[in-house]
Motif scaffolding. Structure first.
Motif, PDB file in Angstrom:
ATOM      1  N   ASN A   1       0.831  -1.209   0.000  1.00  0.00           N
ATOM      2  CA  ASN A   1       0.000   0.000   0.000  1.00  0.00           C
ATOM      3  C   ASN A   1       0.863   1.255   0.000  1.00  0.00           C
ATOM      4  O   ASN A   1       1.712   1.423   0.867  1.00  0.00           O
ATOM      5  N   TYR A   2       0.612   2.133  -0.954  1.00  0.00           N
ATOM      6  CA  TYR A   2       1.342   3.390  -1.014  1.00  0.00           C
ATOM      7  C   TYR A   2       0.336   4.524  -0.974  1.00  0.00           C
ATOM      8  O   TYR A   2      -0.818   4.356  -1.351  1.00  0.00           O
ATOM      9  N   ARG A   3       0.821   5.680  -0.503  1.00  0.00           N
ATOM     10  CA  ARG A   3      -0.083   6.829  -0.451  1.00  0.00           C
ATOM     11  C   ARG A   3      -0.471   7.210  -1.881  1.00  0.00           C
ATOM     12  O   ARG A   3      -1.567   7.611  -2.149  1.00  0.00           O
ATOM     13  N   PHE A   4       0.499   7.130  -2.777  1.00  0.00           N
ATOM     14  CA  PHE A   4       0.199   7.281  -4.207  1.00  0.00           C
ATOM     15  C   PHE A   4       1.297   6.562  -4.978  1.00  0.00           C
ATOM     16  O   PHE A   4       2.298   6.164  -4.409  1.00  0.00           O
ATOM     17  N   GLY A   5       1.081   6.390  -6.269  1.00  0.00           N
ATOM     18  CA  GLY A   5       2.067   5.690  -7.083  1.00  0.00           C
ATOM     19  C   GLY A   5       1.918   4.187  -6.921  1.00  0.00           C
ATOM     20  O   GLY A   5       1.087   3.702  -6.160  1.00  0.00           O
ATOM     21  N   SER A   6       2.746   3.455  -7.645  1.00  0.00           N
ATOM     22  CA  SER A   6       2.654   1.998  -7.611  1.00  0.00           C
ATOM     23  C   SER A   6       4.001   1.412  -7.206  1.00  0.00           C
ATOM     24  O   SER A   6       4.983   2.130  -7.057  1.00  0.00           O
ATOM     25  N   ARG A   7       4.021   0.115  -7.029  1.00  0.00           N
ATOM     26  CA  ARG A   7       5.255  -0.564  -6.644  1.00  0.00           C
ATOM     27  C   ARG A   7       6.379  -0.268  -7.641  1.00  0.00           C
ATOM     28  O   ARG A   7       7.495   0.046  -7.257  1.00  0.00           O
ATOM     29  N   GLY A   8       6.042  -0.349  -8.920  1.00  0.00           N
ATOM     30  CA  GLY A   8       7.042  -0.119  -9.975  1.00  0.00           C
ATOM     31  C   GLY A   8       7.675   1.253  -9.869  1.00  0.00           C
ATOM     32  O   GLY A   8       8.900   1.395  -9.881  1.00  0.00           O
ATOM     33  N   ILE A   9       6.796   2.266  -9.727  1.00  0.00           N
ATOM     34  CA  ILE A   9       7.288   3.646  -9.653  1.00  0.00           C
ATOM     35  C   ILE A   9       8.244   3.807  -8.474  1.00  0.00           C
ATOM     36  O   ILE A   9       9.342   4.342  -8.603  1.00  0.00           O
ATOM     37  N   TRP A  10       7.828   3.300  -7.294  1.00  0.00           N
ATOM     38  CA  TRP A  10       8.646   3.502  -6.104  1.00  0.00           C
ATOM     39  C   TRP A  10       9.952   2.729  -6.178  1.00  0.00           C
ATOM     40  O   TRP A  10      10.977   3.178  -5.668  1.00  0.00           O
ATOM     41  N   MET A  11       9.924   1.543  -6.827  1.00  0.00           N
ATOM     42  CA  MET A  11      11.175   0.798  -6.987  1.00  0.00           C
ATOM     43  C   MET A  11      12.174   1.600  -7.817  1.00  0.00           C
ATOM     44  O   MET A  11      13.344   1.706  -7.478  1.00  0.00           O
TER      45      MET A  11
ATOM     46  N   TYR B   1      10.493   8.229  -0.446  1.00  0.00           N
ATOM     47  CA  TYR B   1       9.616   7.079  -0.226  1.00  0.00           C
ATOM     48  C   TYR B   1       9.144   7.014   1.222  1.00  0.00           C
ATOM     49  O   TYR B   1       7.949   6.912   1.496  1.00  0.00           O
ATOM     50  N   PHE B   2      10.075   7.075   2.165  1.00  0.00           N
ATOM     51  CA  PHE B   2       9.691   6.938   3.571  1.00  0.00           C
ATOM     52  C   PHE B   2       8.859   8.111   4.061  1.00  0.00           C
ATOM     53  O   PHE B   2       7.996   7.967   4.917  1.00  0.00           O
ATOM     54  N   ALA B   3       9.118   9.298   3.515  1.00  0.00           N
ATOM     55  CA  ALA B   3       8.408  10.474   4.014  1.00  0.00           C
ATOM     56  C   ALA B   3       7.021  10.609   3.410  1.00  0.00           C
ATOM     57  O   ALA B   3       6.058  10.864   4.124  1.00  0.00           O
ATOM     58  N   ILE B   4       6.886  10.440   2.083  1.00  0.00           N
ATOM     59  CA  ILE B   4       5.574  10.691   1.499  1.00  0.00           C
ATOM     60  C   ILE B   4       4.980   9.526   0.723  1.00  0.00           C
ATOM     61  O   ILE B   4       3.806   9.520   0.417  1.00  0.00           O
ATOM     62  N   GLY B   5       5.788   8.503   0.406  1.00  0.00           N
ATOM     63  CA  GLY B   5       5.244   7.409  -0.400  1.00  0.00           C
ATOM     64  C   GLY B   5       4.710   6.249   0.403  1.00  0.00           C
ATOM     65  O   GLY B   5       3.821   5.517  -0.028  1.00  0.00           O
ATOM     66  N   ARG B   6       5.278   6.090   1.609  1.00  0.00           N
ATOM     67  CA  ARG B   6       4.947   4.929   2.438  1.00  0.00           C
ATOM     68  C   ARG B   6       3.475   4.980   2.857  1.00  0.00           C
ATOM     69  O   ARG B   6       2.991   5.983   3.375  1.00  0.00           O
ATOM     70  N   GLY B   7       2.762   3.870   2.641  1.00  0.00           N
ATOM     71  CA  GLY B   7       1.359   3.833   3.033  1.00  0.00           C
ATOM     72  C   GLY B   7       1.209   3.569   4.518  1.00  0.00           C
ATOM     73  O   GLY B   7       2.195   3.361   5.231  1.00  0.00           O
ATOM     74  N   GLU B   8      -0.035   3.615   4.977  1.00  0.00           N
ATOM     75  CA  GLU B   8      -0.295   3.336   6.388  1.00  0.00           C
ATOM     76  C   GLU B   8      -0.044   1.868   6.706  1.00  0.00           C
ATOM     77  O   GLU B   8      -0.287   0.992   5.886  1.00  0.00           O
ATOM     78  N   GLU B   9       0.446   1.589   7.895  1.00  0.00           N
ATOM     79  CA  GLU B   9       0.641   0.199   8.323  1.00  0.00           C
ATOM     80  C   GLU B   9      -0.727  -0.469   8.498  1.00  0.00           C
ATOM     81  O   GLU B   9      -1.681   0.154   8.908  1.00  0.00           O
ATOM     82  N   ASP B  10      -0.779  -1.740   8.134  1.00  0.00           N
ATOM     83  CA  ASP B  10      -2.048  -2.442   8.395  1.00  0.00           C
ATOM     84  C   ASP B  10      -1.795  -3.814   8.986  1.00  0.00           C
ATOM     85  O   ASP B  10      -0.673  -4.200   9.184  1.00  0.00           O
TER      86      ASP B  10
END
Lengths: 67, 256
Positions: A34-44, A58-67
């Motif tokens: 889960n990302y706040r926005f973007g996809s796995r590919g983009i963040w990689m 990534y850690f500051a704005i891309g990382r999604g909420e923990e679940d």
């Protein structure tokens, strides 16, 4: 380039920290789908290509909420 | 006071679990190590490039410890502060936006305490990481160039530190005002751009806090004096107090 070889032990820590930063971010990207926005590919791509600032982003704005 | 300590503690736990501490530490350590190396090897790299093109003649002065500190302050002042703002952009915005802060406020935590603990936790992390980068840069610089003459050491480093605190205060204020991460970043970025524009006016330059992050290396080599920095330091400190008071005031009025 001989001096560069001599300096290797001094430059090495720099690369190691950079690598740790990249790998930590990469592992997190792969483990948390889960990302706040973007996809796995983009963040990689961001994490691998953009040195230093990529993992920070990534850690500051891309990382999604923990679940 | 107990509420303050508890909330500070919660902030530290949060920065560990959200990788903030790790990211800040790694980035600042990297910047500290990188700067002396860049200063040391840029001439060698340029020479290697120039060697392939015989028609190009580049005269490069021998790098010195001064170049190393010049690199250090420019790296911390740009990349380091950028990382600082990005990492802390969700400091207040995140919790207000998600509404998680409401639980604690209804349990009797004062809104001022929230702001002060967030400011102190962020300031503490910035201080530690900044010290880490200074130590790394100092070790490498001493290794390459040995003992070197420096002036106003404390003030040069302190100015950059205070400027970092100012940015944190802006990030908090922006987060309170807009309750969004992007609003917080935009406000801080906007303020930096405005300060850069103000810097065009020569008369305003001594009072502009951005001087504190731009001319540190000149101070270190005694090309600037303490009196050149004093007005900007005072303006910066006043702004920090004003912003913190403003954040508390706005937060107290804000409907959550």
């Amino acid at each position: 380039m001989e001096t560069l070889m001599e300096m290797l032990p001094i430059i090495l820590p720099l690369f190691i920290i950079q690598l740790i930063l990249m790998v930590t971010a990469l592992v997190h990207v792969l483990r948390h789908p889960n990302y706040r926005f973007g996809s796995r590919g983009i963040w990689m791509v961001v994490v691998i290509v953009l040195q230093i600032i990529g993992p920070v982003l990534y850690f500051a704005i891309g990382r999604g909420e923990e679940d | 006071m107990r509420a303050y300590a508890a909330f500070c503690n919660k902030e530290f736990m949060e920065s560990v679990r959200t990788y903030k501490l790790f990211i800040m530490g790694a980035v600042f350590l990297l910047l500290g190590m990188m700067s002396p190396l860049l200063a040391r090897f840029t001439p060698a790299i340029l020479e290697a490039v120039a060697g392939e093109m015989p028609e190009m003649v580049i005269i490069i002065p021998e790098p010195s410890a001064y170049d190393s500190w010049l690199q250090f302050f420019s790296n911390i002042g740009q990349m380091g502060l950028l990382a600082l703002v990005i990492v802390f952009s969700g400091l207040t915005a995140g919790e207000i936006g998600k509404g998680t802060v409401i639980n604690m406020l209804t349990k009797g935590l004062s809104r001022g305490t929230v702001i002060f603990s967030k400011l102190s936790a962020a300031a503490a992390i910035w201080t530690v990481c900044y010290l880490l980068s200074i130590l790394a840069a100092f070790a490498y610089t001493a290794y390459f160039w040995g003992a070197h003459e420096t002036h106003h050491v404390f003030l040069s480093f302190f100015s950059m530190w205070l400027y970092g605190i100012l940015l944190i205060a802006f990030v908090i204020f922006g987060g309170i005002l807009t309750a969004s991460i992007y609003g917080s970043m935009l406000l801080t970025g906007g303020v930096v751009v405005v300060m850069m524009l103000i810097n065009i006016l020569p008369g305003a330059r001594p009072y502009n806090p951005i001087t504190l992050s731009g001319e540190n290396a000149l101070l270190l080599t005694a090309q600037r004096t303490v009196s050149d920095f004093a007005p900007a330091l005072i303006v910066c400190a006043a702004l920090i107090l004003l912003l913190t008071a403003g954040s508390v005031a706005v937060f107290n009025k804000k409907q959550l």
